[in-house]
Design a protein around this motif. Sequence first.
Motif, PDB file in Angstrom:
ATOM      1  N   THR A   1       0.911  -1.241  -0.140  1.00  0.00           N
ATOM      2  CA  THR A   1       0.222  -0.008   0.118  1.00  0.00           C
ATOM      3  C   THR A   1       0.985   1.308  -0.019  1.00  0.00           C
ATOM      4  O   THR A   1       0.747   2.297  -0.891  1.00  0.00           O
ATOM      5  CB  THR A   1      -1.145   0.198   1.350  1.00  0.00           C
ATOM      6  OG1 THR A   1      -1.896  -0.984   1.275  1.00  0.00           O
ATOM      7  CG2 THR A   1      -1.672   1.388   1.164  1.00  0.00           C
TER       8      THR A   1
ATOM      9  N   ASP B   1      -5.533  -1.277  -4.958  1.00  0.00           N
ATOM     10  CA  ASP B   1      -5.181  -1.926  -3.585  1.00  0.00           C
ATOM     11  C   ASP B   1      -6.146  -3.001  -3.386  1.00  0.00           C
ATOM     12  O   ASP B   1      -7.157  -2.831  -2.774  1.00  0.00           O
ATOM     13  CB  ASP B   1      -5.127  -0.923  -2.698  1.00  0.00           C
ATOM     14  CG  ASP B   1      -3.990  -1.538  -1.594  1.00  0.00           C
ATOM     15  OD1 ASP B   1      -3.497  -2.643  -1.808  1.00  0.00           O
ATOM     16  OD2 ASP B   1      -3.718  -0.688  -0.944  1.00  0.00           O
ATOM     17  N   GLU B   2      -5.551  -4.330  -3.468  1.00  0.00           N
ATOM     18  CA  GLU B   2      -6.720  -5.437  -3.199  1.00  0.00           C
ATOM     19  C   GLU B   2      -8.108  -5.364  -3.833  1.00  0.00           C
ATOM     20  O   GLU B   2      -9.000  -5.316  -3.096  1.00  0.00           O
ATOM     21  CB  GLU B   2      -6.539  -5.812  -1.891  1.00  0.00           C
ATOM     22  CG  GLU B   2      -5.011  -5.966  -1.131  1.00  0.00           C
ATOM     23  CD  GLU B   2      -5.010  -6.525  -0.081  1.00  0.00           C
ATOM     24  OE1 GLU B   2      -5.622  -7.301   0.213  1.00  0.00           O
ATOM     25  OE2 GLU B   2      -4.021  -6.281   0.595  1.00  0.00           O
TER      26      GLU B   2
HETATM   27 MG   LIG Z   1      -1.951  -3.202   1.922  1.00  0.00          MG
END
Ligand SMILES: [Mg+2]
Length: 287
Positions: free
Chosen positions: A47, A167-168
């Motif tokens: 991140t 992000d994910e």
């Molecule tokens: Mg992360």
Amino acid sequence: MSENVLVALRGVSFTYEDGPPVLSGLDFEVREGRALALLGRNGSGKTTLMRLLSGGLRPDGGEVTVEGRAVRYDRKGLTALRTTVQLVVQDPDDQLFAASVGQDVSFGPLNLGLSDTEVRARVAESLAALDITALADRPTHLLSYGQRKRTAIAGAIAMRPRVLILDEPTAGLDPDGQERLLATLDGLRASGTTVVMATHDVDLALRWADDAALLTPSGAHTGPAAGMLARTDLLAGAGLRLPWGVAVARLLRTRGLLTGPAPGPRSPEELAALAAGTADGGDAHVP
Ligand SMILES: [Mg+2]
Ligand SMILES: Nc1ncnc2c1ncn2[C@@H]1O[C@H](COP(=O)(O)OP(=O)(O)OP(=O)(O)O)[C@@H](O)[C@H]1O
């Protein structure tokens, strides 16, 4: 690989206030047109890396470059970076803030100072790409998690970035929602957007990505996904297991059922094709 490097970290170091160094001297490249999966254990800095690439954080050392030029952290430089790179954070509630879906998606384009006509066109296009046109007037707080996620992605693509970083993005989506998201990302890729995603799902990475980057304490190790995701040593260092398809390919090889340079199946469909002897480039013999 000769693809144009769109954004890169060059020897980047970053430490949060009061914390230990998260990244030190990191080199990382996003190449135009290559779908890139970023993998690494919890707390490895994925991140953080993505926020550095999109200008949300500024490196303590080293530099962020866009097409070879160092990013300047003034208003103009950051606007230029944000029209090139857009980040969709993991939790849509950290991204959405406007009252309705349409308002939220229009916020970025309005901020660019575009005309009302242009903003409306971009919003319509983004909502359609995410299959949420019908939700345009819905209050964001009444949406389901998957709908909020799609709204956050629509807001990012309304900026028409050259690089979309997620992000994910599949975390918390049901299987059908994951498939629909991957189809949407395929559409964006086909229209020229370079897509980067952080994920813990090695099977998804193998299936979806052209390249995989494994973030370990020794740095980011990047290469073609099929090769990187067969590196048992690196995967263990990144807290990951072998993808299902790679494990199957190994088993087929030890049984003499898969020979030659064929990479092995990346999905149940490819395994079925392999078994039927129709996989391209394959040299498989399944009786
Ligand atoms: Mg992360
Ligand atoms: N705002 C912050 N302030 C201080 N430390 C932070 C902050 N955000 C992250 N960290 C620390 O930085 C390190 C890297 O965190 P980061 O969120 O980048 O990891 P990650 O790879 O994305 O992890 P995950 O897989 O859990 O999402 C961790 O040790 C984390 O505790």
